[in-house]
Structures are given as structure tokens and as C-alpha cells.
Design an enzyme around this catalytic site. Structure first.
Site, mmCIF file in Angstrom:
data_model
loop_
_atom_site.group_PDB
_atom_site.id
_atom_site.type_symbol
_atom_site.label_atom_id
_atom_site.label_comp_id
_atom_site.label_asym_id
_atom_site.label_seq_id
_atom_site.Cartn_x
_atom_site.Cartn_y
_atom_site.Cartn_z
ATOM 1 C CE LYS A 1 -3.952 -7.190 -1.047
ATOM 2 N NZ LYS A 1 -4.199 -6.067 -1.974
ATOM 3 C CE1 TYR B 1 -4.775 -6.896 2.647
ATOM 4 C CE2 TYR B 1 -2.691 -8.074 2.865
ATOM 5 C CZ TYR B 1 -3.413 -6.992 2.416
ATOM 6 O OH TYR B 1 -2.773 -5.993 1.711
#
Length: 215
Positions: free
Chosen positions: A126, A122
């Protein structure tokens, strides 16, 4: 001004849309969604699009400021690849279209810990999105990196539990820098950031977002 938004049906996006519609500085709010909205407003235009086919809608991404607060969870997406498509591909397609159409101001909701070199999926996703966005030709780019969000009526069990724990800790005077951020506060900070006359790149982290909301 004309605002452009993806992620308008999420918690942050809903607050952002309502605040922009109430803001006299904005004459038009254009949202890009997969399904029709359940409300209307004189200043609101909703484009129902297929995010997988940017060539069909990229010409519509014309305005003064683009807000990107689209995102999903791994649980909702079902796999890393599916989450990447929503959290990276769709957001990049939108940013690229805005850049190509000479939108000057781009505001992205990223995440605390975003890092293109992270071993965590994650955080890496990002971080890679942030790096790709920086290569585009915007006059101003503002990236928000909030921690835990306080969403109204959230159905994210882990987020709800984590939020309760941190709020309890805050009452004891600890973890103040980690206090949950209400989505309405994040939306206000994003709008205020768009009103700052500047150029270049800014990264707004955690506690600083509360300050931005008060400007």
C-alpha cells in the site's frame, strides 16, 4: 462532473457508486469492471475491461475525478504476487491512465499503516502504491488511510470478529480511535473530498475520515 471508478463492485465501491448516482453534482459515473453489473442507471456507464491490458482501455479513463477503491485479500487472491497484481498493478495502471488523460483529481483508498519501507507485505504494498501515485501529474491527490472497515454482509471472518471486538471495546470507552469505519461513511468522505477546491497532496487518516464525511 464525471466520476471514474475502479473497485465499484466491492463494499466501499458499491456505496460510492450509489451515492454518486444520487448526487446532482455528477452527471456521469463511469465504472471499470471485470464483469457486467447487475443494475443500470441513466447516469451510469460500465466498461467491462481486462485490467491486464491497459492499452485496450486507457483512453476511456477521461473525466473530472478518479476514485480508486479496488482491493482484495491474500486469501481471495491466493498468493502475494496475485494480491500485488490487484492491489498495486491494476490501481497504478488506472491512475497512470487518468494522469495521462489529464484527469485533475485522484482519490485513493489505501490502508492504515501504509509504508513503502514496512517489513509487512500488505503495508509495504500500500505504501509503495501511494509513493508511485504521488509521482503522477494530478492537480490534486487525496489518499484515505482507513483502519478496519465495517462492510455490509462481510464474509471476511477475521474482519467480522475483529469488528465485534473493537465495537465492544468502544462501548467501554476504549479504542475509540480504532472504531470500525462503515463503508458508506468512507464513500461519503471521498465524495466530499472531491468537492474541496484545492491543489496538492492530502493524506486523511482514521478518525479524520469521520469528520470528512460530515462536511
Amino acid at each position: 462532473m464525471k466520476a471514474l471508478i475502479i473497485g465499484a463492485t466491492g463494499a466501499t465501491g458499491k456505496d460510492l457508486v450509489q451515492q454518486l448516482l444520487a448526487d446532482p453534482d455528477y452527471s456521469e459515473v463511469a465504472v471499470f469492471v471485470r464483469k457486467p453489473l447487475d443494475f443500470s442507471h441513466p447516469k451510469l456507464s460500465a466498461h467491462v475491461i481486462n485490467f491486464d491490458k491497459p492499452d485496450e482501455w486507457k483512453q476511456l479513463v477521461n473525466g473530472d475525478v478518479a476514485f480508486s477503491c479496488l482491493g482484495t485479500t491474500l486469501k481471495a487472491a491466493g498468493s502475494n504476487d496475485a494480491q500485488w497484481k490487484v492491489d498495486f498493478d491494476y490501481q497504478y495502471y488506472f491512475a497512470k491512465a487518468a494522469s495521462d488523460n489529464k484527469v485533475e483529481d485522484y482519490i485513493l483508498v489505501s490502508a492504515y499503516g501504509a509504508n513503502a519501507k514496512s517489513k509487512l507485505f500488505y503495508s509495504r504494498m500500500k505504501g509503495e502504491l501511494e509513493e508511485r501515485v504521488k509521482t503522477l501529474h494530478f492537480g490534486k491527490i487525496t489518499i484515505f488511510q482507513p483502519g478496519m472497515l465495517d462492510r455490509k454482509d462481510s464474509d471476511r471472518t477475521g474482519e467480522v470478529l475483529g469488528g465485534k471486538i473493537i465495537k465492544f471495546a468502544n462501548k467501554l470507552g476504549i479504542l475509540e480511535s480504532q472504531k470500525p469505519l462503515p463503508t458508506a461513511t468512507l464513500a461519503k468522505a471521498m465524495i466530499n473530498a472531491a468537492k474541496i477546491k484545492s491543489n496538492g497532496y492530502s493524506n486523511i487518516k482514521l478518525g479524520a475520515i469521520f469528520s470528512f464525511a460530515e462536511k
